[in-house]
Design a protein around this motif. Sequence first.
Motif, PDB file in Angstrom:
ATOM      1  N   ALA A   1       0.830  -1.212   0.000  1.00  0.00           N
ATOM      2  CA  ALA A   1       0.000   0.000   0.000  1.00  0.00           C
ATOM      3  C   ALA A   1       0.861   1.258   0.000  1.00  0.00           C
ATOM      4  N   GLU A   2       1.964   1.229   0.751  1.00  0.00           N
ATOM      5  CA  GLU A   2       2.887   2.369   0.761  1.00  0.00           C
ATOM      6  C   GLU A   2       3.492   2.595  -0.622  1.00  0.00           C
ATOM      7  N   LEU A   3       3.873   1.515  -1.275  1.00  0.00           N
ATOM      8  CA  LEU A   3       4.468   1.636  -2.602  1.00  0.00           C
ATOM      9  C   LEU A   3       3.459   2.138  -3.629  1.00  0.00           C
ATOM     10  N   THR A   4       2.205   1.737  -3.474  1.00  0.00           N
ATOM     11  CA  THR A   4       1.167   2.241  -4.365  1.00  0.00           C
ATOM     12  C   THR A   4       1.016   3.747  -4.206  1.00  0.00           C
ATOM     13  N   ALA A   5       1.089   4.235  -2.968  1.00  0.00           N
ATOM     14  CA  ALA A   5       1.009   5.684  -2.732  1.00  0.00           C
ATOM     15  C   ALA A   5       2.196   6.402  -3.373  1.00  0.00           C
ATOM     16  N   ARG A   6       3.390   5.850  -3.227  1.00  0.00           N
ATOM     17  CA  ARG A   6       4.571   6.448  -3.860  1.00  0.00           C
ATOM     18  C   ARG A   6       4.439   6.431  -5.377  1.00  0.00           C
ATOM     19  N   ARG A   7       3.907   5.342  -5.879  1.00  0.00           N
ATOM     20  CA  ARG A   7       3.758   5.180  -7.329  1.00  0.00           C
ATOM     21  C   ARG A   7       2.901   6.282  -7.925  1.00  0.00           C
ATOM     22  N   ARG A   8       1.823   6.649  -7.238  1.00  0.00           N
ATOM     23  CA  ARG A   8       0.892   7.631  -7.798  1.00  0.00           C
ATOM     24  C   ARG A   8       1.564   8.955  -8.117  1.00  0.00           C
TER      25      ARG A   8
END
Length: 450
Positions: free
Chosen positions: A24-31
Amino acid sequence: MTTITHRLPQKRHLVTDLPGPRSAELTARRRSAVAAGLGSAVPVYAVDADGGVIVDVDGNSLIDLGSGIAVTTVGASNPAVADAVAAQAHHFTHTCFMVTPYEAYIAVAEKLNELTPGDHEKRSVLFNSGAEAVENAVKIARLATGRNAVVAFDHAYHGRTNLTMALTAKSIPYKHNFGPFAPEIYRMPMSYPYRDELGTDGVAAANRAITMIDKQLTADSVAAVIIEPVQGEGGFIVPAPGFLPTLADWCRSNGVVFIADEVQSGFCRTGDWFACDHEGVVPDLITMAKGIAGGMPLAAVTGRADLMDAVHPGGLGGTYGGNPVACAGALAAIDQMSELDLPARARHIGEIVTSSLSAKAQALAAEGRGVIGEVRGRGGMIAVELVKPGSTEPDPELAKAAAAHALSRGVVVLTCGTHGNILRLLPPLVIGDDLLREALDILGDALTVD
């Protein structure tokens, strides 16, 4: 099959809900870092993979039924491939074959000339991706024939570049608002036995397409006919027997180049080295990528020597095409396919998958929930076409929900199809039987989700 020792435990093991907190943290960074136009099938991030499992950043071990879209046929960290890649990288990672050539490129070309269908004299050229291989196959066909028109088929997928988007049938997400596209592309009806009024009469289906070619064009204006022997993104559509041979014969009689796009179906995936082998079809040109190099980016066009050598020096190439590290990976991966007898392994996998899912289809139909319209495919390339009960109406929502439910239980499965209603199974061909059966049980349960 020769046994292979896996580095990671070959088991499904969930320690968090999916996606876990680190994913979930990586998804936030990805955005805020990655373009929104790039999608991902699942919202978990990998840190390791081996055999039939993928381990994510949260420590979950998932069963892999996707193989990175038919790429990691020999496993995502096959030791022979990993060692060959490391050894080559230790010496040099790049010189550009067009500047300072090297032996590994020649060795890969020799291997492809040997393995691809037909015993005629062949030549090969290496590229980076399947779309690039398709583009160059069309270039070769047009130059060699002096003609312009190219025939492609309904449900086809050939890539995301401008020319390959023109060849690809499906609009969303691949073509929508990206035009105008390359000209002189003509689309013909595919043999799709489940949905085709001609059913399993492949010869009639081919003659239907040929009649349409004759109506829209003249044979002497057609440079090439390009087709996936088993269609990939379009829905793992296996044309009826006789369809491919009839088309190939027409091409041969009319001086048209027959291009087999085996980017997804090649390298043992369907139970033969190439899907064309199933009916003894010998293409003039064949495009390859995905499973060719054990996960390293590599693609190729192999074909008749007279066609390949018709191109003037400098007319083919690319800075990274046939990169030495990718070539080392390809040579090791192809050796592993032979040593492990992966064509036989693919056929065994196909028997397990087809038996399990066909039984599930019968059970659901008996309960009045006949949502499986068809189980089809060959070897380790199997599709489940999902429909509304009691009809042939596509059910993309069920496909989406089933894939999501399977992921929640730790199984990665992909969807595809012109209507988005198909589950496609592309497990690594080195997956163990027990792990595969466990995944199929979970997938079967996923088809009963509300």
